[in-house]
Design an enzyme around this catalytic site. Structure first.
Site, PDB file in Angstrom:
ATOM      1  N   GLY A 166      -5.701   9.424  -1.420  1.00 12.49           N
ATOM      2  CA  GLY A 166      -6.305   9.053  -0.146  1.00 12.49           C
ATOM      3  C   GLY A 166      -6.343   7.564   0.111  1.00 12.49           C
TER       4      GLY A 166
ATOM      5  CG  ASP B 224      -2.875  -4.907  -4.755  1.00 13.66           C
ATOM      6  OD1 ASP B 224      -2.523  -5.292  -5.886  1.00 13.66           O
ATOM      7  OD2 ASP B 224      -2.766  -5.612  -3.740  1.00 13.66           O
TER       8      ASP B 224
ATOM      9  CG  PHE C 291      -3.480   1.393 -11.407  1.00  7.60           C
ATOM     10  CD1 PHE C 291      -2.332   2.046 -11.818  1.00  7.60           C
ATOM     11  CD2 PHE C 291      -4.530   1.260 -12.313  1.00  7.60           C
ATOM     12  CE1 PHE C 291      -2.217   2.561 -13.104  1.00  7.60           C
ATOM     13  CE2 PHE C 291      -4.432   1.763 -13.597  1.00  7.60           C
ATOM     14  CZ  PHE C 291      -3.277   2.416 -13.998  1.00  7.60           C
TER      15      PHE C 291
ATOM     16  CB  SER D 126      -2.716   5.393  -5.402  1.00  6.99           C
ATOM     17  OG  SER D 126      -2.450   4.412  -6.396  1.00  6.99           O
TER      18      SER D 126
ATOM     19  CB  SER E  23       6.418  -2.269  -4.967  1.00  6.13           C
ATOM     20  OG  SER E  23       7.062  -3.124  -5.880  1.00  6.13           O
TER      21      SER E  23
ATOM     22  N   GLY F 123       5.752  13.118   2.780  1.00  7.74           N
ATOM     23  CA  GLY F 123       5.389  14.507   2.974  1.00  7.74           C
ATOM     24  C   GLY F 123       6.228  15.262   3.975  1.00  7.74           C
TER      25      GLY F 123
ATOM     26  N   GLY G  18       8.758  17.876   2.171  1.00  6.96           N
ATOM     27  CA  GLY G  18       8.193  18.781   1.196  1.00  6.96           C
ATOM     28  C   GLY G  18       7.085  18.146   0.376  1.00  6.96           C
TER      29      GLY G  18
ATOM     30  CE1 TYR H 185      -1.547  -7.878   0.693  1.00 11.17           C
ATOM     31  CE2 TYR H 185       0.080  -6.455  -0.331  1.00 11.17           C
ATOM     32  CZ  TYR H 185      -1.179  -6.653   0.187  1.00 11.17           C
ATOM     33  OH  TYR H 185      -2.078  -5.608   0.196  1.00 11.17           O
TER      34      TYR H 185
END
Length: 562
Positions: free
Chosen positions: A139, A204, A206, A209, A220, A269, A272, A474
């Protein structure tokens, strides 16, 4: 929630963890001066869940019974909190809307399959009933990939993969591991680490997720300079489609036509549900070290990063912040007691006497992994390049602090929202030859957007990943919108966000380096990959999913949906 942990329904991370500036004495003055936001202003905390008006689920008895049969009664959920948790990701527009209780369309049901057979049954049932199916991992998506279309009249099923959370096997001879797609980053690394292995992928997000989410968005991580991004790491996978499963073996290389593996990477998504993947893993390194360096200017720092990328050194991390981000980082430091605080003060005084403009300095982190000889040799190569471009070594202390706090930054965004500030990110990649024009052009575009709104704004940037031919930039921006109301705030937010994204395209960069497309970036897709390239993508998605049952609305511009 069915044994699966989720983030806060209204913000980033876990309950009980929040950002505070009170132990960082320089931060409030910095933000007040540079961003125009008073960190000590009385805030408006998020609403309680009881204040949210949640629409009733629209699922009928037949589909409910079929899904219950697929996953079991305990793993089909229609309660309000679970459905709201699965409505939005964690992008800035998501958080503004959820805090306002704006829920035009939410999932009607959340299912938690426990294996691939159950995933297949759910996918088949959803398509048979002409429902919408949205896969859900941690999420943490920030590009609008999780939210059902507001005008969707069909039943919406959120398929949460959180129970598929195991490392299934490790092929030690090949350096490959077969891992279920719903595993969160820390859980995966704990399982791998117990057997002496690591995947080395650390975005970030991590902590919040999943492996499947990384693959679905072409993620990445901050150590991608060594380990590669997820497109390099994911070698084989299994993906459930209506009535069938795509099974890709973990081969080192193939010449079997257009890559189906590459088609699935970044598919969000729409091609599949990813249930598992074979990924490249590495033995835990003997040494791991992150060293901080300081450069006198952004130009010298970028030149050094380019030379490091082309050198014999192979660092795990190559990161450098521009002057704005460096100043912000220094403002967030806690009071340094004892010798360390005095050393930094003396060092900066010495540099200023040498002619350094301390308002222009740029902080850099370079990571090293491997045996002692390898790390020593790479540090020597990098150190020589740093000195050549006028930089100096700060040492392990700042690097260790960065390594400890690298996953905490999103909590600052929630804190700013509490006091009426909007902050978000946009990231891109471009060739080295275009990087400086891209940087300055994007700063100009953001400032022009702030000026058009009549607000004070702040933009900062870092280089986060280096490649042979270019790098990722970034950008982070923040401002106080100066208006009340959800739509009014978001309208102003989009003025700035669109200006930054358009500057990427106009200056020869990509619309996203690692956050994916979703709905937030889809507007620029045709400019990024060309109309003809978009034709190819439309043909692929439409051929696989003619009924638009699989996460419709993401990836493609609205006018290209069929």
């Amino acid at each position: 929630m069915r044994g699966v942990s989720h983030q806060k329904w209204w913000g980033w991370g876990v309950e009980g963890v929040a950002f505070s500036h009170h132990d960082k004495p320089n931060m409030a003055p910095f933000v007040r001066e540079r961003v125009g936001i008073d960190l000590d202003a009385p805030g408006s905390p998020p609403p309680t869940f009881e204040d949210i008006d949640v629409p009733e689920p629209r699922i009928g008895a037949d589909l409910s019974a079929t899904l219950t049969s697929a996953v079991g009664e305990d793993h089909l959920v229609t309660d309000d909190l679970d459905r709201v948790v699965h409505t939005y990701g964690k992008g800035l527009p998501d958080l503004v809307r959820i805090r306002a209780g704006d829920l035009p369309r939410i999932p009607d049901v959340v299912v938690y399959p426990g294996n691939e057979d159950e995933v297949r049954a759910v996918v088949d049932a959803a398509v048979e009933a002409d429902a919408v199916l949205i896969p859900f991992g941690g999420g943490s998506n920030i590009s609008g990939s999780l939210t059902p279309p507001a005008r969707e009249d069909r039943v919406v099923v959120s398929l949460d993969l959180g129970r598929l959370n195991r490392v299934l096997e490790i092929d030690e001879a090949s350096g490959l591991a077969r891992i279920q797609a719903g595993v969160l980053g820390p859980d995966m690394e704990e399982q791998l680490g117990a057997r002496g292995w690591t995947m080395g992928h650390q975005p970030d997000s991590f902590r919040h997720s999943t492996l499947g989410g990384w693959i679905a968005t072409r993620s990445s991580g901050m150590q991608s300079d060594k380990y590669g991004d997820i497109a390099d790491i994911a070698r084989g996978m299994r993906v459930v489609l209506p009535g069938k499963v795509v099974a890709l073996r973990p081969l080192p290389s193939t010449s079997t036509g257009p890559s189906v593996r590459e088609m699935i990477l970044g598919s969000e998504g729409r091609l599949g549900v990813i249930t598992e993947a074979w990924v490249a893993v590495h033995r835990l390194p003997e040494n791991r070290d992150i060293i901080a360096y300081l450069y006198p200017s952004w130009a010298s720092a970028i030149a050094a990063m380019q030379e490091i990328a082309g050198s014999d050194a192979a660092p795990t991390v190559t990161r450098v912040s521009d002057a704005n981000e460096t100043a912000f980082s220094f403002s967030t430091q806690k009071v340094k007691k004892g010798a360390s605080g005095k050393v930094q003060s003396v060092l900066f005084d010495v540099l200023e006497r040498r002619g350094w403009d301390m308002d222009a300095v740029c902080l850099s982190y370079v990571g090293y992994e491997g045996d002692s000889a390898k790390v020593r040799a790479e540090k020597a190569v990098v150190g020589k390049i740093v000195r050549k471009h006028g930089g100096i070594k700060l040492g392990r202390g700042p690097g260790a602090l960065y390594d400890q706090k690298k996953f905490d930054t999103p909590y600052i965004r929630d804190f700013l929202l509490d006091i009426g500030g909007l902050a978000d990110v946009s990231e891109t990649a471009a060739p080295w030859s275009r990087l400086m024009d891209l940087y300055f052009g994007t700063l100009r575009a953001a400032q022009e957007a702030f000026d058009s709104l009549g607000v004070q704004g702040f933009v900062m940037c870092h280089l986060s990943h280096s490649y042979h031919s270019g790098a990722c930039l970034y950008f982070t921006f923040a401002f106080a919108p100066g208006v009340d109301g959800t739509e009014e705030q978001l309208e102003r937010y989009w003025v700035v966000k669109k200006a930054i994204q358009q500057s990427f395209i106009d200056l020869g960069a990509t619309l996203s380096h690692h956050h994916g497309v979703g709905t937030d970036h889809a507007h620029w897709l045709e400019e990024d990959i060309s109309p003809a390239g978009t034709d190819l993508m439309v043909s692929l998605l439409r051929g696989v999913d003619p009924g638009r049952n699989l996460n419709p609305g993401t990836l493609l511009p609205a006018h290209r949906e069929w």
